[in-house]
Scaffold this motif. Structure first.
Motif, PDB file in Angstrom:
ATOM      1  N   LYS A 160       0.831  -1.195   0.000  1.00  0.00           N
ATOM      2  CA  LYS A 160       0.000   0.000   0.000  1.00  0.00           C
ATOM      3  C   LYS A 160       0.873   1.256   0.000  1.00  0.00           C
ATOM      4  CE  LYS A 160      -4.049  -1.805   2.506  1.00  0.00           C
ATOM      5  NZ  LYS A 160      -3.742  -3.242   2.516  1.00  0.00           N
ATOM      6  N   GLY A 161       0.270   2.375  -0.393  1.00  0.00           N
ATOM      7  CA  GLY A 161       0.994   3.638  -0.348  1.00  0.00           C
ATOM      8  C   GLY A 161       1.417   4.005   1.058  1.00  0.00           C
ATOM      9  N   GLY A 162       0.605   3.654   2.039  1.00  0.00           N
ATOM     10  CA  GLY A 162       0.926   3.951   3.424  1.00  0.00           C
ATOM     11  C   GLY A 162       2.035   3.102   3.994  1.00  0.00           C
ATOM     12  N   HIS A 163       2.472   2.084   3.263  1.00  0.00           N
ATOM     13  CA  HIS A 163       3.567   1.225   3.701  1.00  0.00           C
ATOM     14  C   HIS A 163       4.918   1.719   3.193  1.00  0.00           C
ATOM     15  CE1 HIS A 163       0.540  -2.375   3.948  1.00  0.00           C
ATOM     16  NE2 HIS A 163       0.311  -1.430   4.845  1.00  0.00           N
ATOM     17  N   VAL A 164       4.935   2.879   2.545  1.00  0.00           N
ATOM     18  CA  VAL A 164       6.162   3.469   2.007  1.00  0.00           C
ATOM     19  C   VAL A 164       6.528   4.656   2.883  1.00  0.00           C
ATOM     20  CG1 VAL A 164       7.245   4.533   0.001  1.00  0.00           C
ATOM     21  CG2 VAL A 164       5.514   2.740  -0.321  1.00  0.00           C
ATOM     22  N   LEU A 165       7.684   4.596   3.533  1.00  0.00           N
ATOM     23  CA  LEU A 165       8.067   5.591   4.523  1.00  0.00           C
ATOM     24  C   LEU A 165       9.461   6.145   4.246  1.00  0.00           C
ATOM     25  CD1 LEU A 165       7.023   3.685   7.787  1.00  0.00           C
ATOM     26  CD2 LEU A 165       5.630   5.294   6.468  1.00  0.00           C
ATOM     27  N   ALA A 166       9.727   7.285   4.845  1.00  0.00           N
ATOM     28  CA  ALA A 166      11.088   7.814   4.852  1.00  0.00           C
ATOM     29  C   ALA A 166      11.882   7.104   5.949  1.00  0.00           C
ATOM     30  CB  ALA A 166      11.065   9.310   5.115  1.00  0.00           C
ATOM     31  N   ALA A 167      13.111   6.733   5.648  1.00  0.00           N
ATOM     32  CA  ALA A 167      13.968   6.127   6.660  1.00  0.00           C
ATOM     33  C   ALA A 167      14.294   7.163   7.733  1.00  0.00           C
ATOM     34  CB  ALA A 167      15.246   5.600   6.028  1.00  0.00           C
ATOM     35  N   ASP A 168      14.520   6.674   8.939  1.00  0.00           N
ATOM     36  CA  ASP A 168      14.893   7.541  10.054  1.00  0.00           C
ATOM     37  C   ASP A 168      16.357   7.285  10.397  1.00  0.00           C
ATOM     38  OD1 ASP A 168      15.212   8.978  12.356  1.00  0.00           O
ATOM     39  OD2 ASP A 168      13.438   8.209  13.372  1.00  0.00           O
ATOM     40  N   PRO A 169      17.279   8.103   9.862  1.00  0.00           N
ATOM     41  CA  PRO A 169      18.710   7.847  10.093  1.00  0.00           C
ATOM     42  C   PRO A 169      19.106   7.982  11.557  1.00  0.00           C
ATOM     43  CG  PRO A 169      18.380   9.968   9.036  1.00  0.00           C
ATOM     44  CD  PRO A 169      17.054   9.286   9.026  1.00  0.00           C
ATOM     45  N   ALA A 170      18.277   8.644  12.361  1.00  0.00           N
ATOM     46  CA  ALA A 170      18.591   8.764  13.784  1.00  0.00           C
ATOM     47  C   ALA A 170      18.451   7.433  14.502  1.00  0.00           C
ATOM     48  CB  ALA A 170      17.678   9.805  14.432  1.00  0.00           C
ATOM     49  N   VAL A 171      17.682   6.512  13.907  1.00  0.00           N
ATOM     50  CA  VAL A 171      17.449   5.203  14.515  1.00  0.00           C
ATOM     51  C   VAL A 171      18.412   4.165  13.960  1.00  0.00           C
ATOM     52  CG1 VAL A 171      15.780   3.317  14.774  1.00  0.00           C
ATOM     53  CG2 VAL A 171      15.032   5.697  15.017  1.00  0.00           C
ATOM     54  N   ALA A 172      18.524   4.113  12.639  1.00  0.00           N
ATOM     55  CA  ALA A 172      19.343   3.073  11.995  1.00  0.00           C
ATOM     56  C   ALA A 172      20.122   3.682  10.843  1.00  0.00           C
ATOM     57  CB  ALA A 172      18.453   1.940  11.505  1.00  0.00           C
ATOM     58  N   SER A 173      21.427   3.605  10.893  1.00  0.00           N
ATOM     59  CA  SER A 173      22.255   4.090   9.794  1.00  0.00           C
ATOM     60  C   SER A 173      22.302   3.039   8.694  1.00  0.00           C
ATOM     61  CB  SER A 173      23.666   4.392  10.286  1.00  0.00           C
ATOM     62  OG  SER A 173      24.280   3.221  10.789  1.00  0.00           O
ATOM     63  N   GLY A 174      22.564   3.498   7.482  1.00  0.00           N
ATOM     64  CA  GLY A 174      22.736   2.567   6.375  1.00  0.00           C
ATOM     65  C   GLY A 174      21.469   2.187   5.652  1.00  0.00           C
ATOM     66  N   LEU A 175      20.317   2.647   6.118  1.00  0.00           N
ATOM     67  CA  LEU A 175      19.075   2.342   5.423  1.00  0.00           C
ATOM     68  C   LEU A 175      18.978   3.154   4.136  1.00  0.00           C
ATOM     69  CD1 LEU A 175      16.413   2.249   8.296  1.00  0.00           C
ATOM     70  CD2 LEU A 175      17.291   0.305   6.991  1.00  0.00           C
ATOM     71  N   ALA A 176      18.238   2.617   3.151  1.00  0.00           N
ATOM     72  CA  ALA A 176      17.897   3.394   1.969  1.00  0.00           C
ATOM     73  C   ALA A 176      17.013   4.567   2.398  1.00  0.00           C
ATOM     74  CB  ALA A 176      17.173   2.523   0.949  1.00  0.00           C
ATOM     75  N   ALA A 177      16.954   5.606   1.577  1.00  0.00           N
ATOM     76  CA  ALA A 177      16.161   6.789   1.932  1.00  0.00           C
ATOM     77  C   ALA A 177      14.684   6.459   2.044  1.00  0.00           C
ATOM     78  CB  ALA A 177      16.385   7.894   0.900  1.00  0.00           C
TER      79      ALA A 177
END
Length: 267
Positions: A160-177
């Motif tokens: 779903k569209g609501g399942h697409v989020l911005a990564a939170d670099p403050a929580v986990a480094s190295g994630l895709a944007a």
């Protein structure tokens, strides 16, 4: 303690519930000493029965999606673990991705015909509740395309569209944007791909995507296959390898067969 260990072994405290979710989805935090991170906790006992997925398997599928994303180097799923314990029993625990307050990112939208403009790909024409024509669109973004390729491999039945989020670099480094969440209905042996990300349907895979898929295929015969084997049935692991083989043989992203298979609701 690293983030995965914290999610798995930290003290889990439930603070609330996401009431819009179809399965029991709890929000809380895990702590160890001075370390604390917000999380989503989905206990197995809160999973709703589905006719096409075995009961009690959705939490493991969420973890399997993370493991494949990490092994592939896509990093499109927030850190996710299986917790053997918790306030409501065993289940999955995933790092919470705090979203920007303003401006909120928007990669999937429903707009009037012709209103999306450049940089958007039309997916589906429909009418809204008032009978007015609308178009489901998503951004022509390489991060979304990476997520679409991941969904094709894991056979995501509910992007779903609501399942697409911005990564939170403050929580986990190295994630895709751009990351995706809610992967409980993935890895079925039958074709189940339902997604709002059909904008690249039938397009040739790039040389980079081919190299990534070839790496995933090799890993599925080795350590990744062993990891998934502890979370999924053997035939589901084999079907995942077969989907990669098909993508490589066809050299193109999947195309809908028959009617456009999008989840409902789309958000």
């Amino acid at each position: 303690m690293d983030l995965l260990s914290l999610l798995r072994d930290g003290e889990l405290t439930v603070e609330g519930r996401l009431v819009v979710a179809s399965n029991l989805t709890l929000v809380g935090q895990v702590s160890h000493g001075e370390q604390t991170v917000r999380c989503v906790y989905k206990p197995i006992r809160g999973e709703q029965p589905l006719w096409d997925f075995p009961d009690g398997t959705l939490a493991a599928r969420e973890v399997a999606a993370y493991e494949l994303s990490r092994a592939a180097g896509w990093h499109v799923v927030p850190p996710t673990v299986f917790r053997p314990d918790g306030p409501f029993g065993p289940g999955m625990c995933q790092a919470w991705m705090e979203q920007p307050s303003a401006p909120a990112p928007s990669w999937v939208d429903v707009v009037a015909p012709g209103a999306a403009g450049e940089g958007w790909l039309p997916i589906l024409h429909a009418v809204d509740g008032d009978g007015d024509p609308v178009v489901l669109v998503h951004a022509d973004d390489p991060g979304l395309r990476r997520l679409a390729l991941f969904d094709a491999v894991v056979n995501n039945a509910d992007r779903k569209g609501g399942h697409v989020l911005a990564a939170d670099p403050a929580v986990a480094s190295g994630l895709a944007a751009i990351v995706g969440v809610d992967h409980g209905v993935c890895f079925n042996v039958e074709p189940k791909l339902r997604t709002v990300l059909w904008g690249w349907a039938g397009e040739p895979i790039t040389a980079g995507e081919r190299a990534e898929l070839e790496s995933v295929r090799t890993l599925l015969d080795g350590p990744l296959g062993a990891t998934l084997g502890g979370l999924l049935d053997d035939d589901e692991v084999a079907a995942t390898a077969q989907r990669v083989d098909v993508l490589l043989a066809r050299g193109a992203l999947p195309s809908p067969e028959g009617r456009m298979p999008v989840p409902w609701p789309v958000f």
